[in-house]
Design an enzyme around this catalytic site. Structure first.
Site, PDB file in Angstrom:
ATOM      1  N   GLY A  93       0.786  -1.216   0.260  1.00 40.88           N
ATOM      2  CA  GLY A  93      -0.125  -0.098  -0.353  1.00 40.88           C
ATOM      3  C   GLY A  93       0.717   0.604   0.655  1.00 40.88           C
ATOM      4  N   VAL A 100      -3.355  -7.487  -1.388  1.00 43.87           N
ATOM      5  CA  VAL A 100      -1.899  -8.698  -0.158  1.00 43.87           C
ATOM      6  C   VAL A 100      -2.616  -9.399   0.661  1.00 43.87           C
ATOM      7  CG1 VAL A 100      -0.040  -6.853   0.108  1.00 43.87           C
ATOM      8  CG2 VAL A 100      -2.428  -6.534   1.491  1.00 43.87           C
ATOM      9  N   ASN A 144       1.883  -2.076   5.309  1.00 43.90           N
ATOM     10  CA  ASN A 144       0.906  -1.053   5.314  1.00 43.90           C
ATOM     11  C   ASN A 144      -0.394  -0.759   5.726  1.00 43.90           C
ATOM     12  OD1 ASN A 144       0.398   2.309   5.721  1.00 43.90           O
ATOM     13  ND2 ASN A 144       0.463   1.434   3.679  1.00 43.90           N
ATOM     14  N   TYR A 161     -12.472  -2.829  11.758  1.00 44.51           N
ATOM     15  CA  TYR A 161     -11.551  -2.348  11.506  1.00 44.51           C
ATOM     16  C   TYR A 161     -10.615  -2.449  13.111  1.00 44.51           C
ATOM     17  CZ  TYR A 161      -7.655   1.343  10.686  1.00 44.51           C
ATOM     18  OH  TYR A 161      -6.348   1.884  10.765  1.00 44.51           O
ATOM     19  N   LYS A 210      -7.410  -4.295  13.555  1.00 46.78           N
ATOM     20  CA  LYS A 210      -6.330  -3.609  13.842  1.00 46.78           C
ATOM     21  C   LYS A 210      -5.387  -4.163  15.005  1.00 46.78           C
ATOM     22  CE  LYS A 210      -5.119  -1.676  10.569  1.00 46.78           C
ATOM     23  NZ  LYS A 210      -3.646  -1.399   9.840  1.00 46.78           N
TER      24      LYS A 210
HETATM   25  P1  NAP Z   1      -5.105   5.147   2.403  1.00 46.07           P
HETATM   26  O1  NAP Z   1      -4.531   6.373   2.249  1.00 46.07           O
HETATM   27  O2  NAP Z   1      -6.438   4.828   2.580  1.00 46.07           O
HETATM   28  O3  NAP Z   1      -3.755   3.911   1.619  1.00 46.07           O
HETATM   29  C1  NAP Z   1      -4.545   2.793   1.763  1.00 46.07           C
HETATM   30  C2  NAP Z   1      -3.180   2.650   0.437  1.00 46.07           C
HETATM   31  O4  NAP Z   1      -3.634   0.621   1.007  1.00 46.07           O
HETATM   32  C3  NAP Z   1      -3.622   2.709  -0.735  1.00 46.07           C
HETATM   33  O5  NAP Z   1      -1.794   2.285  -1.273  1.00 46.07           O
HETATM   34  C4  NAP Z   1      -4.316   1.171  -1.174  1.00 46.07           C
HETATM   35  O6  NAP Z   1      -3.952   1.073  -2.609  1.00 46.07           O
HETATM   36  C5  NAP Z   1      -3.644   0.175  -0.091  1.00 46.07           C
HETATM   37  N1  NAP Z   1      -4.120  -1.095  -0.331  1.00 46.07           N
HETATM   38  C6  NAP Z   1      -5.567  -1.233   0.175  1.00 46.07           C
HETATM   39  N2  NAP Z   1      -5.925  -2.222  -0.005  1.00 46.07           N
HETATM   40  C7  NAP Z   1      -4.948  -3.442  -0.403  1.00 46.07           C
HETATM   41  C8  NAP Z   1      -4.979  -4.195  -0.825  1.00 46.07           C
HETATM   42  N3  NAP Z   1      -5.893  -5.141  -0.618  1.00 46.07           N
HETATM   43  N4  NAP Z   1      -3.786  -4.766  -1.846  1.00 46.07           N
HETATM   44  C9  NAP Z   1      -2.345  -3.897  -1.765  1.00 46.07           C
HETATM   45  N5  NAP Z   1      -2.863  -2.613  -0.779  1.00 46.07           N
HETATM   46  C10 NAP Z   1      -3.919  -2.432  -0.450  1.00 46.07           C
HETATM   47  O7  NAP Z   1      -4.454   4.926   3.786  1.00 46.07           O
HETATM   48  P2  NAP Z   1      -3.966   5.564   4.769  1.00 46.07           P
HETATM   49  O8  NAP Z   1      -4.442   6.094   6.046  1.00 46.07           O
HETATM   50  O9  NAP Z   1      -2.359   5.756   4.049  1.00 46.07           O
HETATM   51  O10 NAP Z   1      -3.463   3.846   5.760  1.00 46.07           O
HETATM   52  C11 NAP Z   1      -2.188   3.489   5.585  1.00 46.07           C
HETATM   53  C12 NAP Z   1      -2.033   2.182   7.110  1.00 46.07           C
HETATM   54  O11 NAP Z   1      -2.190   2.903   8.296  1.00 46.07           O
HETATM   55  C13 NAP Z   1      -3.392   1.009   7.248  1.00 46.07           C
HETATM   56  O12 NAP Z   1      -2.765   0.270   7.768  1.00 46.07           O
HETATM   57  C14 NAP Z   1      -4.316   2.170   7.919  1.00 46.07           C
HETATM   58  O13 NAP Z   1      -5.101   1.059   9.223  1.00 46.07           O
HETATM   59  C15 NAP Z   1      -3.105   2.349   8.997  1.00 46.07           C
HETATM   60  N6  NAP Z   1      -3.749   3.750   9.872  1.00 46.07           N
HETATM   61  C16 NAP Z   1      -4.066   4.834   9.242  1.00 46.07           C
HETATM   62  C17 NAP Z   1      -4.755   6.057  10.209  1.00 46.07           C
HETATM   63  C18 NAP Z   1      -5.040   7.332   9.492  1.00 46.07           C
HETATM   64  O14 NAP Z   1      -5.743   8.372  10.519  1.00 46.07           O
HETATM   65  N7  NAP Z   1      -4.669   7.685   8.428  1.00 46.07           N
HETATM   66  C19 NAP Z   1      -4.404   5.452  11.594  1.00 46.07           C
HETATM   67  C20 NAP Z   1      -4.155   4.914  11.753  1.00 46.07           C
HETATM   68  C21 NAP Z   1      -3.774   3.829  11.012  1.00 46.07           C
HETATM   69  P3  NAP Z   1      -5.080   1.088  -3.951  1.00 46.07           P
HETATM   70  O15 NAP Z   1      -4.678   2.686  -3.704  1.00 46.07           O
HETATM   71  O16 NAP Z   1      -4.176   0.322  -4.711  1.00 46.07           O
HETATM   72  O17 NAP Z   1      -6.226   0.781  -3.242  1.00 46.07           O
END
Ligand code: NAP
Length: 264
Positions: free
Chosen positions: A13, A67, A93, A159, A163
């Site tokens: 990701g 993934v 990630n 979710y 986590k």
């Molecule tokens: P995001 O902006 O929605 O980006 C998600 C990424 O994951 C994208 O690159 C997406 O690729 C990829 N992805 C989704 N489903 C996938 C799959 N089945 N196989 C491979 N890639 C996949 O999310 P983010 O906020 O950057 O979050 C990244 C991580 O941080 C996640 O694990 C999330 O739970 C964690 N997190 C986020 C926050 C927050 O507030 N943003 C807080 C705590 C933890 P595509 O574009 O190709 O779909």
């Protein structure tokens, strides 16, 4: 500083949001980086990021794979090993957070959430572990969440529980793989303004409450997560194993306040 010079890294990701910032930080530290993405709409962003990494002097590639699917994960790892070499740093990630309230949640969404957020860690780690064990070297960093430790807003049980599972999986793998000089750790962000949260944070009241609830009175940034990943992937953290490094402004050590759960 080039703390990760010539190390080969895979960021799942990695096309946008937190993953893209992790890719950039690893590349700034000298690593060669494989950028994984899932959907066709992300290909362009992933390709742009690849060019950015190359400009920093490192090698880079993009690799499409879901993934949550074993065949696609195995093919992804093979491609990365063939093009960049054996993976020494794996950053799990990729994650999704479908904002569906519990009573409207369907089975498909539950399964997709667990496949992307939990099963993926099993699949990728098992696939890279063989070579890491041969080399007696590996760094695995899983991006978990404040939701690994507490029931955060909005309340999305699929979710939050996924986590928490990712956190325990990190600890179990740290024990399992530590004897091979493979460190397995996690980084737990609080709310960050990425595509995942755009809709949620678009409400100015919610944005204000999120900031107010955080002891640092601000949201975190994607780059701060990249910094934490670099630390855990570096030799400075060689004795850090099975740790959940919270990058959350202290949110998870704060006692809950009456209005901390925001009803939608
Ligand atoms: P995001 O902006 O929605 O980006 C998600 C990424 O994951 C994208 O690159 C997406 O690729 C990829 N992805 C989704 N489903 C996938 C799959 N089945 N196989 C491979 N890639 C996949 O999310 P983010 O906020 O950057 O979050 C990244 C991580 O941080 C996640 O694990 C999330 O739970 C964690 N997190 C986020 C926050 C927050 O507030 N943003 C807080 C705590 C933890 P595509 O574009 O190709 O779909």
């Amino acid at each position: 500083m080039e703390r990760l010079k010539n190390r080969v890294a895979l960021v799942t990701g990695g096309s946008r949001g937190i993953g893209a910032a992790i890719v950039e930080r690893l590349a700034e530290e000298g690593a060669d980086v494989a950028i994984n993405y899932a959907s066709d709409r992300s290909k362009h962003q992933a390709a742009e990021l690849m060019e950015k990494v190359k400009k920093l002097g490192g090698q880079a590639m993009i690799v499409q794979a879901d993934v949550g699917k074993k065949l696609e994960v195995d093919q992804m790892i093979e491609k990365v090993e063939a093009e960049l070499g054996d993976i020494e740093i794996l950053v799990n990630n990729a994650g999704i957070n479908p904002f569906v309230p519990f009573l409207k949640l369907d089975e498909e969404t539950w399964d997709r959430t667990y496949h992307t957020n939990v099963k993926s860690i099993f699949l990728t780690t098992q696939a890279v572990a063989k070579k890491m064990i041969e080399k007696q070297y590996g760094k695995i960093v899983n991006i978990t969440s404040t939701a690994s430790l507490m029931v955060v807003s909005p309340v999305v049980p699929h979710y939050i529980s996924s986590k928490a599972a990712a956190h325990q999986l990190t600890k179990a793998l740290a024990i399992e793989l530590g004897k091979y000089n493979i460190n397995v750790n996690a980084v737990g962000p609080s709310t960050i303004d990425t595509d995942m949260c755009t809709e949620y944070l678009a409400d100015p009241e919610i944005y204000k409450k999120e900031v107010a609830a955080n002891p640092m009175k601000r949201l975190g940034t994607t780059r701060q997560i990249g910094d934490a990943v670099v630390f855990l992937a570096s030799e400075e953290a060689m004795q850090v194993n099975g740790h959940l490094l919270m990058v959350d402004g202290g949110l998870t050590v704060k006692a809950a306040q009456p209005d901390d759960h925001l009803d939608r």
